[in-house]
Scaffold this motif. Structure first.
Motif, PDB file in Angstrom:
ATOM      1  N   ALA A  43      20.775 -37.844  39.199  1.00 25.95           N
ATOM      2  CA  ALA A  43      21.554 -39.077  38.943  1.00 25.95           C
ATOM      3  C   ALA A  43      20.756 -40.305  39.646  1.00 25.95           C
ATOM      4  O   ALA A  43      20.497 -41.461  39.076  1.00 25.95           O
ATOM      5  CB  ALA A  43      22.773 -39.087  39.420  1.00 25.95           C
ATOM      6  N   GLU A  44      20.340 -40.158  40.877  1.00 25.15           N
ATOM      7  CA  GLU A  44      19.825 -41.227  41.613  1.00 25.15           C
ATOM      8  C   GLU A  44      18.146 -41.632  40.940  1.00 25.15           C
ATOM      9  O   GLU A  44      18.006 -42.730  40.854  1.00 25.15           O
ATOM     10  CB  GLU A  44      19.366 -40.898  43.150  1.00 25.15           C
ATOM     11  CG  GLU A  44      20.641 -40.713  44.144  1.00 25.15           C
ATOM     12  CD  GLU A  44      21.354 -42.371  44.030  1.00 25.15           C
ATOM     13  OE1 GLU A  44      20.686 -43.037  44.371  1.00 25.15           O
ATOM     14  OE2 GLU A  44      22.564 -42.161  43.794  1.00 25.15           O
ATOM     15  N   TYR A  45      17.600 -40.665  40.706  1.00 25.36           N
ATOM     16  CA  TYR A  45      16.358 -40.809  39.582  1.00 25.36           C
ATOM     17  C   TYR A  45      16.825 -41.826  38.396  1.00 25.36           C
ATOM     18  O   TYR A  45      16.062 -42.711  38.221  1.00 25.36           O
ATOM     19  CB  TYR A  45      15.689 -39.583  39.366  1.00 25.36           C
ATOM     20  CG  TYR A  45      14.380 -39.830  38.528  1.00 25.36           C
ATOM     21  CD1 TYR A  45      13.199 -40.256  39.258  1.00 25.36           C
ATOM     22  CD2 TYR A  45      14.566 -39.890  37.090  1.00 25.36           C
ATOM     23  CE1 TYR A  45      12.121 -40.398  38.603  1.00 25.36           C
ATOM     24  CE2 TYR A  45      13.170 -39.978  36.481  1.00 25.36           C
ATOM     25  CZ  TYR A  45      12.200 -40.442  37.091  1.00 25.36           C
ATOM     26  OH  TYR A  45      10.824 -40.572  36.413  1.00 25.36           O
ATOM     27  N   LEU A  46      17.772 -41.434  37.814  1.00 28.48           N
ATOM     28  CA  LEU A  46      18.209 -42.025  36.604  1.00 28.48           C
ATOM     29  C   LEU A  46      18.596 -43.549  36.923  1.00 28.48           C
ATOM     30  O   LEU A  46      18.448 -44.535  35.927  1.00 28.48           O
ATOM     31  CB  LEU A  46      19.351 -41.351  35.723  1.00 28.48           C
ATOM     32  CG  LEU A  46      18.827 -40.109  35.042  1.00 28.48           C
ATOM     33  CD1 LEU A  46      20.094 -39.096  34.645  1.00 28.48           C
ATOM     34  CD2 LEU A  46      17.822 -40.439  33.784  1.00 28.48           C
ATOM     35  N   ILE A  79      31.956 -38.161  29.498  1.00 25.14           N
ATOM     36  CA  ILE A  79      31.509 -39.565  29.490  1.00 25.14           C
ATOM     37  C   ILE A  79      33.017 -40.375  28.969  1.00 25.14           C
ATOM     38  O   ILE A  79      33.552 -40.437  28.384  1.00 25.14           O
ATOM     39  CB  ILE A  79      30.441 -39.995  28.484  1.00 25.14           C
ATOM     40  CG1 ILE A  79      29.278 -39.117  28.784  1.00 25.14           C
ATOM     41  CG2 ILE A  79      30.120 -41.360  28.514  1.00 25.14           C
ATOM     42  CD1 ILE A  79      28.187 -39.168  27.951  1.00 25.14           C
ATOM     43  N   ASP A  80      33.056 -41.388  30.350  1.00 21.31           N
ATOM     44  CA  ASP A  80      34.026 -42.162  30.145  1.00 21.31           C
ATOM     45  C   ASP A  80      33.258 -43.741  30.159  1.00 21.31           C
ATOM     46  O   ASP A  80      33.110 -44.164  31.586  1.00 21.31           O
ATOM     47  CB  ASP A  80      35.187 -42.146  31.130  1.00 21.31           C
ATOM     48  CG  ASP A  80      36.334 -43.033  31.011  1.00 21.31           C
ATOM     49  OD1 ASP A  80      36.257 -44.129  30.295  1.00 21.31           O
ATOM     50  OD2 ASP A  80      37.277 -42.932  31.583  1.00 21.31           O
ATOM     51  N   ALA A 118      23.482 -36.093  29.478  1.00 27.60           N
ATOM     52  CA  ALA A 118      24.672 -36.682  29.644  1.00 27.60           C
ATOM     53  C   ALA A 118      24.315 -38.295  29.947  1.00 27.60           C
ATOM     54  O   ALA A 118      25.215 -39.040  29.240  1.00 27.60           O
ATOM     55  CB  ALA A 118      25.506 -36.347  31.009  1.00 27.60           C
ATOM     56  N   ALA A 119      23.109 -38.640  30.632  1.00 27.06           N
ATOM     57  CA  ALA A 119      22.987 -39.938  30.873  1.00 27.06           C
ATOM     58  C   ALA A 119      22.549 -40.559  29.574  1.00 27.06           C
ATOM     59  O   ALA A 119      22.932 -41.951  29.132  1.00 27.06           O
ATOM     60  CB  ALA A 119      21.971 -40.065  31.937  1.00 27.06           C
ATOM     61  N   ALA A 120      21.775 -39.783  28.614  1.00 24.23           N
ATOM     62  CA  ALA A 120      21.128 -40.130  27.433  1.00 24.23           C
ATOM     63  C   ALA A 120      22.462 -40.602  26.520  1.00 24.23           C
ATOM     64  O   ALA A 120      22.140 -41.445  25.742  1.00 24.23           O
ATOM     65  CB  ALA A 120      20.275 -39.291  26.849  1.00 24.23           C
TER      66      ALA A 120
END
Length: 138
Positions: A43-46, A79-80, A118-120
Motif C-alpha cells: 500500500a505504501e509503495y502504491l 472497494i468503497d 485491488a488498487a488497480a
C-alpha cells in the motif's frame, strides 16, 4: 566457612545491568503478521507511485467479507470509492489463493498481488496497466 553469594559478572568483571530500552517486541511470526506487513508495504509503495489517486486512500484489513461485492465467490477485497478505502480480507487471500509453494515468500507475494489488484480496480485499470516503474520509453 559459608559460601559467598554468587555475583553476576560478565567477562569484563562488570555486574549485570538492566536494559536501557524496554524489552524487545515479539517477533512477527504469524500469518496475520506477515499479511499485515505485506499489505502495508504494498500500500505504501502504491501510494508513492500514485500520490494523487491513492495518497489519501485508506487500506484496511479484515478477516472475512460480510457480503459478496463481486458475486463470483468469496471476495478477497472490497472497494468503497466514496469513503476512499480499500479493505483486504486476510482469510480468503491466505486460504483460497493457490500457491505452487506454500512458504513465507509466496504468501507475501499473494498478499501483495491482491493489494495491487485491488488498487488497480480502485483506479479503474487492469493490474498489468499499472505503470509502477515510471519508465520513460525515450
Amino acid at each position: 566457612m559459608f559460601p559467598r553469594p554468587a555475583h553476576r559478572h560478565d567477562r569484563h568483571g562488570r555486574s549485570g545491568r538492566s536494559s536501557v530500552l524496554r524489552p524487545p517486541l515479539r517477533p512477527l511470526a504469524g500469518r496475520s503478521d506477515l499479511f499485515s506487513v505485506s499489505v502495508g508495504a504494498a500500500a505504501e509503495y502504491l501510494r508513492g507511485a500514485y500520490p494523487h489517486e491513492l495518497g489519501d486512500v485508506t487500506f484496511l484489513l479484515a478477516s472475512m467479507p460480510t457480503s459478496a461485492q463481486h458475486g463470483d465467490g468469496i471476495d478477497r477485497w472490497s472497494i468503497d470509492r466514496e469513503a476512499r478505502k480499500i479493505v483486504l480480507y486476510r482469510v480468503p487471500v491466505q486460504r483460497l489463493t493457490r500457491l505452487h509453494m506454500n512458504d513465507d515468500l509466496h504468501r507475501r507475494m499473494a498478499a501483495e498481488s491482491c493489494t495491487f489488484q485491488a488498487a488497480a480496480e480502485y483506479l479503474g485499470l487492469d493490474p498489468w496497466d499499472l505503470d509502477l516503474g515510471g519508465h520513460d520509453p525515450h
